[in-house]
Design a protein around this motif. Structure first.
Motif, PDB file in Angstrom:
ATOM      1  N   PRO A 132       0.802  -1.232   0.000  1.00 32.69           N
ATOM      2  CA  PRO A 132       0.000   0.000   0.000  1.00 32.69           C
ATOM      3  C   PRO A 132       0.828   1.271   0.000  1.00 32.69           C
ATOM      4  O   PRO A 132       0.398   2.294  -0.540  1.00 32.69           O
ATOM      5  N   SER A 133       2.034   1.237   0.581  1.00 32.42           N
ATOM      6  CA  SER A 133       2.885   2.429   0.632  1.00 32.42           C
ATOM      7  C   SER A 133       3.349   2.872  -0.754  1.00 32.42           C
ATOM      8  O   SER A 133       3.852   3.992  -0.917  1.00 32.42           O
ATOM      9  N   LEU A 134       3.186   2.010  -1.770  1.00 26.98           N
ATOM     10  CA  LEU A 134       3.588   2.357  -3.132  1.00 26.98           C
ATOM     11  C   LEU A 134       2.507   3.140  -3.879  1.00 26.98           C
ATOM     12  O   LEU A 134       2.765   3.661  -4.959  1.00 26.98           O
ATOM     13  N   THR A 135       1.324   3.247  -3.303  1.00 28.85           N
ATOM     14  CA  THR A 135       0.174   3.810  -4.014  1.00 28.85           C
ATOM     15  C   THR A 135       0.426   5.224  -4.521  1.00 28.85           C
ATOM     16  O   THR A 135       0.026   5.583  -5.627  1.00 28.85           O
ATOM     17  N   GLY A 136       1.116   6.039  -3.716  1.00 29.32           N
ATOM     18  CA  GLY A 136       1.334   7.423  -4.094  1.00 29.32           C
ATOM     19  C   GLY A 136       2.674   7.692  -4.755  1.00 29.32           C
ATOM     20  O   GLY A 136       3.026   8.840  -4.982  1.00 29.32           O
ATOM     21  N   ARG A 137       3.419   6.641  -5.074  1.00 28.75           N
ATOM     22  CA  ARG A 137       4.724   6.821  -5.708  1.00 28.75           C
ATOM     23  C   ARG A 137       4.591   6.845  -7.221  1.00 28.75           C
ATOM     24  O   ARG A 137       3.571   6.454  -7.775  1.00 28.75           O
ATOM     25  N   MET A 185      -6.508   4.705  -8.427  1.00 30.11           N
ATOM     26  CA  MET A 185      -5.581   3.776  -7.791  1.00 30.11           C
ATOM     27  C   MET A 185      -5.613   2.409  -8.447  1.00 30.11           C
ATOM     28  O   MET A 185      -4.577   1.779  -8.668  1.00 30.11           O
ATOM     29  N   THR A 186      -6.804   1.935  -8.777  1.00 31.74           N
ATOM     30  CA  THR A 186      -6.931   0.633  -9.427  1.00 31.74           C
ATOM     31  C   THR A 186      -6.193   0.617 -10.763  1.00 31.74           C
ATOM     32  O   THR A 186      -5.454  -0.331 -11.072  1.00 31.74           O
ATOM     33  N   ASN A 187      -6.359   1.680 -11.538  1.00 31.28           N
ATOM     34  CA  ASN A 187      -5.676   1.768 -12.833  1.00 31.28           C
ATOM     35  C   ASN A 187      -4.163   1.755 -12.671  1.00 31.28           C
ATOM     36  O   ASN A 187      -3.448   1.069 -13.412  1.00 31.28           O
ATOM     37  N   ARG A 188      -3.678   2.524 -11.712  1.00 28.02           N
ATOM     38  CA  ARG A 188      -2.226   2.600 -11.488  1.00 28.02           C
ATOM     39  C   ARG A 188      -1.661   1.249 -11.056  1.00 28.02           C
ATOM     40  O   ARG A 188      -0.609   0.817 -11.544  1.00 28.02           O
ATOM     41  N   ILE A 189      -2.346   0.575 -10.148  1.00 24.47           N
ATOM     42  CA  ILE A 189      -1.852  -0.715  -9.660  1.00 24.47           C
ATOM     43  C   ILE A 189      -1.882  -1.755 -10.769  1.00 24.47           C
ATOM     44  O   ILE A 189      -0.946  -2.542 -10.933  1.00 24.47           O
ATOM     45  N   TYR A 238       8.847   3.872  -9.884  1.00 29.08           N
ATOM     46  CA  TYR A 238       9.318   3.490  -8.555  1.00 29.08           C
ATOM     47  C   TYR A 238       8.579   2.259  -8.060  1.00 29.08           C
ATOM     48  O   TYR A 238       9.182   1.322  -7.527  1.00 29.08           O
ATOM     49  N   ALA A 239       7.261   2.248  -8.242  1.00 33.21           N
ATOM     50  CA  ALA A 239       6.458   1.112  -7.790  1.00 33.21           C
ATOM     51  C   ALA A 239       6.880  -0.173  -8.488  1.00 33.21           C
ATOM     52  O   ALA A 239       7.007  -1.226  -7.861  1.00 33.21           O
ATOM     53  N   VAL A 240       7.117  -0.087  -9.792  1.00 33.40           N
ATOM     54  CA  VAL A 240       7.522  -1.277 -10.540  1.00 33.40           C
ATOM     55  C   VAL A 240       8.911  -1.740 -10.103  1.00 33.40           C
ATOM     56  O   VAL A 240       9.165  -2.944  -9.988  1.00 33.40           O
TER      57      VAL A 240
END
Length: 237
Positions: free
Chosen positions: A14-19, A159-163, A23-25
């Motif tokens: 969850p901490s990756l949601t706003g990155r 958020m769903t789209n980004r994840i 970075y998340a990948v």
């Protein structure tokens, strides 16, 4: 002969949601981070404050649980919520953060750090809570900032789209394009995107504003209040 088992993909924290998406990948693919002594000290201090806050919460609130798991199999999300409390029949997810004084002053002026807010927004919108509460403490002055947020279908979709996009890149084992912004100046994986600090500075100077894909919804949709810890203690008597 048995076919080799495919390696299980790392879950989305969850901490990756706003990155930024890149970075998340990188996190999903197991890339390392550049952790300075200052960062490690702050992490250790934050863990200590975290335990103190949870003890405080147990005394003052109707706590349903601490370190409450949140999982979503379809999106591959797995993490833990700092605390869940009940107030007036509503279940409230709590996200607790600590920062140094300089960052605290910036938050007072500009509002919550997006990474902090987005993590809580995921708990509320994906976890199905009635509301969320972001609490930020100043490690030097003991002041406190508090915001309450509510479910918002627009942010849930964002958020769903980004994840989903992050997971697609993870499965392909490739990195998405850079999302250059001033956030790059504080990134602990910046060397995966730039050859030197000079190159990073030039890129940020020419493109300081973060432009995620898809673009943000129109607003944060949050309420906020700035209080001091001693004021809160006085109000609870």
């Amino acid at each position: 002969m048995e076919a080799p088992k495919s390696k299980k993909l790392k879950t989305f924290a969850p901490s990756l949601t706003g990155r930024c998406l890149r970075y998340a990948v990188m996190d999903l693919l197991g890339f390392g981070r550049l952790l300075t002594d200052e960062t490690l000290t702050a992490m250790h201090s934050g863990a200590s404050w975290h335990k103190t806050f949870q003890a405080e919460l147990l005394q003052k609130s109707d706590v349903i649980g601490l370190e409450v798991p949140i999982k979503d199999g379809d999106l591959g999300i797995s993490g833990r919520i700092d605390a869940v409390i009940e107030e007036n029949g509503q279940h409230i997810a709590i996200e607790y953060k600590t920062v140094h004084d300089e960052k605290f002053r910036a938050i007072c002026q500009d509002g919550p750090i997006f990474d902090h807010w987005a993590q809580l927004a995921l708990y509320v919108n994906i976890g199905g809570y009635d509301q969320g509460r972001l609490i930020v403490d100043n490690r030097e002055t003991h002041e406190r900032l508090l915001w309450t947020i509510f479910p918002d279908s627009r942010w849930k979709q964002w958020m769903t789209n980004r994840i989903e996009r992050a997971r697609e890149y993870q499965q392909k084992r490739v990195l998405p394009p850079r999302e250059v912004s001033v956030r790059c100046l504080h990134c602990d994986r910046w060397q995966r995107c730039f050859k030197s600090e000079e190159e990073r500075g030039q890129a940020v100077s020419s493109h300081p504003h973060w432009e995620p894909d898809p673009p943000f919804p129109d607003s944060f949709f949050l309420l906020g209040a700035h209080i001091a810890l001693d004021e809160e203690a006085g109000n609870s008597n």
